[in-house]
Design a protein around this motif. Structure first.
Motif, PDB file in Angstrom:
ATOM      1  N   VAL A 181      18.445   2.527  -6.838  1.00  0.00           N
ATOM      2  CA  VAL A 181      18.233   1.264  -6.127  1.00  0.00           C
ATOM      3  C   VAL A 181      18.198   0.147  -7.159  1.00  0.00           C
ATOM      4  N   LEU A 182      18.630  -1.023  -6.737  1.00  0.00           N
ATOM      5  CA  LEU A 182      18.610  -2.185  -7.617  1.00  0.00           C
ATOM      6  C   LEU A 182      18.489  -3.441  -6.780  1.00  0.00           C
ATOM      7  N   ASP A 183      18.234  -4.555  -7.455  1.00  0.00           N
ATOM      8  CA  ASP A 183      18.116  -5.828  -6.753  1.00  0.00           C
ATOM      9  C   ASP A 183      19.456  -6.227  -6.153  1.00  0.00           C
ATOM     10  N   CYS A 184      19.377  -6.927  -5.040  1.00  0.00           N
ATOM     11  CA  CYS A 184      20.570  -7.445  -4.379  1.00  0.00           C
ATOM     12  C   CYS A 184      21.103  -8.648  -5.165  1.00  0.00           C
ATOM     13  N   VAL A 185      22.354  -8.567  -5.626  1.00  0.00           N
ATOM     14  CA  VAL A 185      22.909  -9.645  -6.434  1.00  0.00           C
ATOM     15  C   VAL A 185      23.087 -10.917  -5.610  1.00  0.00           C
ATOM     16  N   CYS A 186      23.375 -10.784  -4.320  1.00  0.00           N
ATOM     17  CA  CYS A 186      23.546 -11.974  -3.472  1.00  0.00           C
ATOM     18  C   CYS A 186      22.230 -12.742  -3.342  1.00  0.00           C
ATOM     19  N   ARG A 187      21.145 -12.024  -3.164  1.00  0.00           N
ATOM     20  CA  ARG A 187      19.854 -12.714  -3.006  1.00  0.00           C
ATOM     21  C   ARG A 187      19.360 -13.266  -4.337  1.00  0.00           C
ATOM     22  N   ARG A 188      19.659 -12.575  -5.434  1.00  0.00           N
ATOM     23  CA  ARG A 188      19.320 -13.140  -6.743  1.00  0.00           C
ATOM     24  C   ARG A 188      20.137 -14.403  -7.000  1.00  0.00           C
ATOM     25  N   ALA A 189      21.384 -14.387  -6.567  1.00  0.00           N
ATOM     26  CA  ALA A 189      22.217 -15.582  -6.707  1.00  0.00           C
ATOM     27  C   ALA A 189      21.674 -16.720  -5.861  1.00  0.00           C
ATOM     28  N   LYS A 195      18.210 -21.573  -3.029  1.00  0.00           N
ATOM     29  CA  LYS A 195      18.273 -21.361  -1.585  1.00  0.00           C
ATOM     30  C   LYS A 195      17.917 -19.909  -1.284  1.00  0.00           C
ATOM     31  N   PRO A 196      16.641 -19.543  -1.477  1.00  0.00           N
ATOM     32  CA  PRO A 196      16.262 -18.138  -1.304  1.00  0.00           C
ATOM     33  C   PRO A 196      16.505 -17.624   0.103  1.00  0.00           C
ATOM     34  N   CYS A 197      16.724 -16.329   0.194  1.00  0.00           N
ATOM     35  CA  CYS A 197      17.010 -15.687   1.470  1.00  0.00           C
ATOM     36  C   CYS A 197      15.890 -15.957   2.475  1.00  0.00           C
ATOM     37  N   ALA A 198      16.270 -16.342   3.689  1.00  0.00           N
ATOM     38  CA  ALA A 198      15.294 -16.641   4.735  1.00  0.00           C
ATOM     39  C   ALA A 198      14.974 -15.418   5.586  1.00  0.00           C
ATOM     40  N   VAL A 199      15.697 -14.311   5.344  1.00  0.00           N
ATOM     41  CA  VAL A 199      15.527 -13.132   6.186  1.00  0.00           C
ATOM     42  C   VAL A 199      14.532 -12.141   5.595  1.00  0.00           C
ATOM     43  N   THR A 200      14.543 -11.987   4.270  1.00  0.00           N
ATOM     44  CA  THR A 200      13.626 -11.061   3.624  1.00  0.00           C
ATOM     45  C   THR A 200      13.168 -11.627   2.282  1.00  0.00           C
ATOM     46  N   GLU A 201      11.938 -11.302   1.907  1.00  0.00           N
ATOM     47  CA  GLU A 201      11.418 -11.702   0.606  1.00  0.00           C
ATOM     48  C   GLU A 201      11.672 -10.631  -0.444  1.00  0.00           C
ATOM     49  N   ARG A 202      12.062  -9.433  -0.012  1.00  0.00           N
ATOM     50  CA  ARG A 202      12.311  -8.344  -0.954  1.00  0.00           C
ATOM     51  C   ARG A 202      13.647  -8.565  -1.659  1.00  0.00           C
ATOM     52  N   ARG A 203      13.756  -8.003  -2.848  1.00  0.00           N
ATOM     53  CA  ARG A 203      15.002  -8.092  -3.603  1.00  0.00           C
ATOM     54  C   ARG A 203      15.567  -6.703  -3.931  1.00  0.00           C
ATOM     55  N   GLU A 204      14.720  -5.719  -4.157  1.00  0.00           N
ATOM     56  CA  GLU A 204      15.178  -4.365  -4.463  1.00  0.00           C
ATOM     57  C   GLU A 204      15.468  -3.643  -3.146  1.00  0.00           C
ATOM     58  N   LEU A 205      16.683  -3.810  -2.649  1.00  0.00           N
ATOM     59  CA  LEU A 205      17.015  -3.203  -1.362  1.00  0.00           C
ATOM     60  C   LEU A 205      18.444  -2.701  -1.248  1.00  0.00           C
ATOM     61  N   CYS A 206      19.196  -2.736  -2.351  1.00  0.00           N
ATOM     62  CA  CYS A 206      20.545  -2.179  -2.349  1.00  0.00           C
ATOM     63  C   CYS A 206      20.519  -0.785  -2.962  1.00  0.00           C
ATOM     64  N   MET A 207      21.290   0.118  -2.377  1.00  0.00           N
ATOM     65  CA  MET A 207      21.372   1.489  -2.866  1.00  0.00           C
ATOM     66  C   MET A 207      22.769   1.773  -3.387  1.00  0.00           C
ATOM     67  N   VAL A 208      22.844   2.505  -4.484  1.00  0.00           N
ATOM     68  CA  VAL A 208      24.137   2.918  -5.036  1.00  0.00           C
ATOM     69  C   VAL A 208      24.130   4.427  -5.236  1.00  0.00           C
ATOM     70  N   PHE A 209      25.324   5.013  -5.131  1.00  0.00           N
ATOM     71  CA  PHE A 209      25.471   6.459  -5.209  1.00  0.00           C
ATOM     72  C   PHE A 209      26.541   6.834  -6.242  1.00  0.00           C
ATOM     73  N   ARG A 210      26.540   8.102  -6.611  1.00  0.00           N
ATOM     74  CA  ARG A 210      27.614   8.681  -7.411  1.00  0.00           C
ATOM     75  C   ARG A 210      27.868   7.887  -8.694  1.00  0.00           C
ATOM     76  N   ASP A 211      29.126   7.457  -8.957  1.00  0.00           N
ATOM     77  CA  ASP A 211      29.436   6.775 -10.221  1.00  0.00           C
ATOM     78  C   ASP A 211      28.621   5.499 -10.387  1.00  0.00           C
TER      79      ASP A 211
END
Length: 398
Positions: A181-189, A195-211
């Motif tokens: 898991v890692l921070d969402c690059v769109c929300r960090r941007a 202009k922080p995300c109005a939907v969630t305050e969390r940032r660590e919500l993207c999941m990556v798999f395999r490579d």
């Protein structure tokens, strides 16, 4: 090859990948941010298909460049292979450490997302400008979607008999434990842009798999997690009404948790009058007007503004309160509205024929390369998107 020519050559080389890199001023600035002059030359020896250092050296030699000399020029001890590893550590290319092989990625989805540890206001500004200067059209008009939308769990009912590739839990369980898991690059941007995300305050919500998971863990851009924690995170993302968007593969490299507020790819599609034409999806929402009370919860939460409160029929709240109506061409089948409705008045219906995604990244990129449209077709797709005309024959992308 001087510095200016090196970046021009790299731009042309990247433009030949399955997802191109159109010429633009912002794109040129991006390349200078992601590659040194020597790295720009070295990248000319790579492709979207995996190559080891020896194969990259041979490709460079074929165009008159010496990979080992470029490594020395860059001050890299260990030669070309060490330089390729250093470039992978910057997120400008992908490394499969188990095989000692390397591959170029599209700018999106790929290089940009792997800049999470190096993200800057300048890169965010340049990326936004690049979208307007041609890269947005490249994404919209590519012959195969890079990502797709799958329903959130709360929207799936037993009668749906949903395929594993359209179900979040099945994708997580099928990753073989290679999950990070890692921070969402769109929300960090969005944070960097003020202009922080109005939907969630969390940032660590993207999941990556395999490579992608191997890369993120190795480089310290995120953290490895077990299957149980990944399932918990997915459940939390869905409870917050976020859109589940994996890579368009049966064995995906990632699952993003998106919103219509700050996520780049959804924003590009949302700007079109028929977003569904530009999203790979197997579902869409449908309203039961007799069960609808006209509360508007579905319209308020929809990330694509695909629900209007002007539907026909008498609602349970009375004839003076119109029912919800799904706007044809805007619904992307995420199911967020279904979870928000407390009265069971909106549900998902399956689209036919079902779109079966490519097996893995290599098959996806192969399809993208084979179906990459020419300039006239790209312009035609973009014009149809702006005018609200059906951009693809069946109204949705593969």
């Amino acid at each position: 090859m001087d510095e200016r020519r090196a970046y021009a050559a790299l731009r042309r080389h990247l433009d030949g990948l399955p997802v191109g890199f159109p010429k633009s001023r912002a794109g040129g600035r991006i390349l200078r941010r992601l590659f040194s002059p020597a790295e720009a030359r070295v990248a000319l020896g790579l492709s979207w298909e995996w190559r080891n250092a020896a194969e990259a050296a041979a490709a460079l030699a074929a165009i008159g460049l010496d990979g080992e000399a470029l490594a020395r020029e860059a001050g890299i001890e260990g030669g070309l292979e060490a330089m390729l590893k250093a470039m992978a550590s910057k997120g400008s290319l992908l490394m499969r450490a188990s095989e000692g092989s390397f591959a170029l990625m599209p700018f999106v989805v790929g290089m940009y997302e792997l800049q999470i540890a190096r993200l800057s206001e300048g890169l965010v500004r340049d990326t936004a400008a690049f979208m307007y200067e041609g890269f947005g059209l490249e994404l919209l008009a590519s012959g195969e979607a890079q990502t797709r939308v799958i329903p959130i769990g709360a929207a799936i009912r037993p009668e749906h008999r949903i395929a594993d590739y359209d179900e979040t839990e099945a994708l997580i369980r099928g990753a073989g434990g290679r999950i990070a898991v890692l921070d969402c690059v769109c929300r960090r941007a969005a944070d960097l842009a003020g202009k922080p995300c109005a939907v969630t305050e969390r940032r660590e919500l993207c999941m990556v798999f395999r490579d992608f998971a191997d890369t993120v863990t190795r480089e310290g851009w995120g953290r490895a997690v077990g299957e149980a924690e990944a399932l918990e995170l997915a459940a939390l993302n869905q409870r917050e009404g976020l859109v589940m968007r994996p890579s368009n593969e049966r064995e995906p490299q990632f699952i993003c948790a998106c919103c219509g507020d700050c996520c780049g790819l959804l924003a590009v599609a949302k700007a079109m009058k028929r977003p569904a034409d530009f999203v790979a999806t197997n579902h869409r929402a449908a309203v039961d007007a007799e069960a609808c009370v006209g509360c508007g919860a579905c319209a308020r939460i929809c990330p694509m503004e695909a629900v209007a409160m002007d539907g026909p029929g008498r609602t349970r709240a009375g004839a003076d309160r119109p029912a919800a109506r799904v706007i044809e061409g805007r619904c992307i089948g995420c199911g967020v509205c279904v979870a928000a409705c407390k009265f069971g008045a909106i549900g998902l219906e399956a689209l036919t024929p079902a779109l079966v995604p490519p097996k893995d990244t290599q098959e996806l990129l192969g399809r993208l390369a084979a179906r990459r449209p020419g300039l006239l077709k790209k312009l035609g797709v973009g014009l149809k998107g702006v005018l609200g005309l059906r951009a693809y024959p069946h109204g949705r992308r593969r």
